[in-house]
Design a protein around this motif. Structure first.
Motif, PDB file in Angstrom:
ATOM      1  N   UNK A 117       0.830  -1.204   0.000  1.00  0.00           N
ATOM      2  CA  UNK A 117       0.000   0.000   0.000  1.00  0.00           C
ATOM      3  C   UNK A 117       0.866   1.257   0.000  1.00  0.00           C
ATOM      4  N   UNK A 118       1.863   1.305   0.873  1.00  0.00           N
ATOM      5  CA  UNK A 118       2.739   2.474   0.925  1.00  0.00           C
ATOM      6  C   UNK A 118       3.460   2.695  -0.398  1.00  0.00           C
ATOM      7  N   UNK A 119       3.930   1.616  -1.002  1.00  0.00           N
ATOM      8  CA  UNK A 119       4.621   1.742  -2.293  1.00  0.00           C
ATOM      9  C   UNK A 119       3.676   2.322  -3.345  1.00  0.00           C
ATOM     10  N   UNK A 120       2.426   1.895  -3.338  1.00  0.00           N
ATOM     11  CA  UNK A 120       1.449   2.429  -4.281  1.00  0.00           C
ATOM     12  C   UNK A 120       1.228   3.918  -4.043  1.00  0.00           C
ATOM     13  N   UNK A 121       1.142   4.330  -2.783  1.00  0.00           N
ATOM     14  CA  UNK A 121       0.899   5.741  -2.476  1.00  0.00           C
ATOM     15  C   UNK A 121       2.046   6.601  -2.980  1.00  0.00           C
ATOM     16  N   UNK A 122       3.275   6.147  -2.804  1.00  0.00           N
ATOM     17  CA  UNK A 122       4.424   6.973  -3.185  1.00  0.00           C
ATOM     18  C   UNK A 122       4.788   6.835  -4.665  1.00  0.00           C
ATOM     19  N   UNK A 123       4.725   5.633  -5.202  1.00  0.00           N
ATOM     20  CA  UNK A 123       5.207   5.391  -6.561  1.00  0.00           C
ATOM     21  C   UNK A 123       4.094   5.077  -7.560  1.00  0.00           C
ATOM     22  N   UNK A 134       5.166  10.594  -5.837  1.00  0.00           N
ATOM     23  CA  UNK A 134       6.445  10.871  -6.497  1.00  0.00           C
ATOM     24  C   UNK A 134       6.362  10.803  -8.016  1.00  0.00           C
ATOM     25  N   UNK A 135       5.282  10.241  -8.546  1.00  0.00           N
ATOM     26  CA  UNK A 135       5.210  10.000  -9.989  1.00  0.00           C
ATOM     27  C   UNK A 135       4.120  10.774 -10.691  1.00  0.00           C
ATOM     28  N   UNK A 136       3.210  11.411  -9.973  1.00  0.00           N
ATOM     29  CA  UNK A 136       2.109  12.119 -10.617  1.00  0.00           C
ATOM     30  C   UNK A 136       2.657  13.339 -11.374  1.00  0.00           C
ATOM     31  N   UNK A 137       2.238  13.562 -12.612  1.00  0.00           N
ATOM     32  CA  UNK A 137       2.697  14.733 -13.364  1.00  0.00           C
ATOM     33  C   UNK A 137       2.266  16.027 -12.680  1.00  0.00           C
ATOM     34  N   UNK A 138       3.174  17.001 -12.665  1.00  0.00           N
ATOM     35  CA  UNK A 138       2.831  18.309 -12.139  1.00  0.00           C
ATOM     36  C   UNK A 138       3.336  18.607 -10.746  1.00  0.00           C
ATOM     37  N   UNK A 139       4.056  17.658 -10.116  1.00  0.00           N
ATOM     38  CA  UNK A 139       4.594  17.955  -8.780  1.00  0.00           C
ATOM     39  C   UNK A 139       5.716  18.974  -8.897  1.00  0.00           C
ATOM     40  N   UNK A 140       5.913  19.760  -7.840  1.00  0.00           N
ATOM     41  CA  UNK A 140       7.030  20.685  -7.812  1.00  0.00           C
ATOM     42  C   UNK A 140       8.332  19.959  -7.540  1.00  0.00           C
ATOM     43  N   UNK A 141       9.421  20.516  -8.021  1.00  0.00           N
ATOM     44  CA  UNK A 141      10.729  19.888  -7.825  1.00  0.00           C
ATOM     45  C   UNK A 141      11.740  20.929  -7.378  1.00  0.00           C
ATOM     46  N   UNK A 142      12.544  20.555  -6.380  1.00  0.00           N
ATOM     47  CA  UNK A 142      13.600  21.421  -5.871  1.00  0.00           C
ATOM     48  C   UNK A 142      14.885  20.615  -5.746  1.00  0.00           C
ATOM     49  N   UNK A 143      16.008  21.284  -5.926  1.00  0.00           N
ATOM     50  CA  UNK A 143      17.294  20.636  -5.730  1.00  0.00           C
ATOM     51  C   UNK A 143      17.542  20.428  -4.241  1.00  0.00           C
ATOM     52  N   UNK A 144      18.075  19.277  -3.904  1.00  0.00           N
ATOM     53  CA  UNK A 144      18.399  18.973  -2.514  1.00  0.00           C
ATOM     54  C   UNK A 144      19.897  19.027  -2.307  1.00  0.00           C
ATOM     55  N   UNK A 145      20.312  19.816  -1.311  1.00  0.00           N
ATOM     56  CA  UNK A 145      21.722  19.897  -0.983  1.00  0.00           C
ATOM     57  C   UNK A 145      22.144  18.782  -0.057  1.00  0.00           C
ATOM     58  N   UNK A 146      23.236  19.001   0.656  1.00  0.00           N
ATOM     59  CA  UNK A 146      23.768  18.022   1.597  1.00  0.00           C
ATOM     60  C   UNK A 146      22.995  18.139   2.907  1.00  0.00           C
TER      61      UNK A 146
END
Length: 273
Positions: A117-123, A134-146
């Motif tokens: 279930x969790x895998x379905x929710x995220x992926x 994580x896979x739905x079109x239209x999500x915002x994206x930001x670069x992640x630093x350290x």
């Protein structure tokens, strides 16, 4: 009312069914992550097979006496399941010795179902047309630093909150991270004596979760409000009796559920630099 589960006609006692249900529920509470922050819609019942996945703002049109919603998407509500066996000799031995039956197989099956279930929710599930956070079109994206040193994590999360607010997603924000990033958040901030996770915890009012199904280096910030996203539940997690083979008992733990991301821009996914 639940004859489709085959429990009433099964040879298992009411007491054993009670203990099975307790074992499955206890395991679900320990393992499930997405249900800790996603609003639940339902349970609507096992007969629900399709559901709309669009945003609450939609168009309705009337033509020639027929009213309809053009281009409104509907998706089949998937059934998730995991099978297990109870061996008749184990049950007989437990009953003869006056001991509770070992239900480890039920707990292992429930654990696998919860991870599914969790895998379905995220992926999501691409073959079924189900989108995940994580896979739905239209999500915002930001670069992640350290996130393992300095203020990198706090700065990135503040940027994510700001990005969500600029889109009008101004309610409570939730951070979900993979186990490796969760560990990295526990480094001590130089000169403060505070761990980075303490500052993030205060910023998000404690809404930080780690999800073991996430790939290493994965983090997302979201506004998990019912107007933006939810988890539709038809049949909540239950155990059914399927058959008896060579005296052993074949059971199935099942549910029907569908993640609905109504506004993908209510999600920010951090991408490593």
């Amino acid at each position: 009312m639940e004859d489709y589960l085959g429990r009433a006609a099964s040879p298992l006692s009411e007491e054993l069914w009670k203990r099975l249900d307790e074992a499955v529920v206890e395991t679900a509470k320990e393992i499930l992550t997405a249900r800790k922050f996603l609003p639940l819609y339902g349970p609507l019942g096992p007969g629900v097979q399709v559901a709309p996945t669009d945003s609450p703002v939609r168009e309705e049109r009337t033509e020639n006496g027929f009213t309809f919603s053009p281009r409104r998407p509907f998706v089949e509500v998937p059934q998730l399941s995991e099978d297990l066996w109870l061996l008749w000799r184990d049950l007989e031995a437990a009953e003869r010795e006056g001991q509770p039956a070992d239900l480890s197989s039920a707990r292992i099956a429930a654990q696998a179902l919860c991870r599914r279930e969790d895998h379905m929710v995220f992926y999501g599930v691409k073959s079924l047309g189900v989108d995940g956070l994580l896979t739905v079109p239209g999500v915002g994206k930001l670069k992640r630093g350290d996130w393992g040193t300095g203020e990198g994590a706090f700065i990135d999360i503040v940027a994510g909150v700001s990005a969500l607010q600029q889109r009008g997603r101004m309610s409570r924000h939730t951070l979900v991270v993979s186990p490796d990033l969760f560990v990295q958040l526990h480094h001590i901030q130089q000169g403060t004596g505070l761990m980075e996770i303490e500052r993030v915890h205060q910023l998000l009012e404690g809404r930080i979760f780690q999800a073991t199904v996430l790939q290493p280096g994965t983090a997302l910030l979201l506004c998990a409000q019912p107007q933006y996203m939810d988890l539709l539940v038809g049949q909540d997690i239950r155990t059914a009796y399927t058959e008896q083979v060579e005296l052993n008992h074949h059971l199935r733990i099942l549910e029907t559920a569908l993640p609905r991301i109504k506004y993908p821009d209510a999600v920010v996914v951090y991408q490593p630099e």
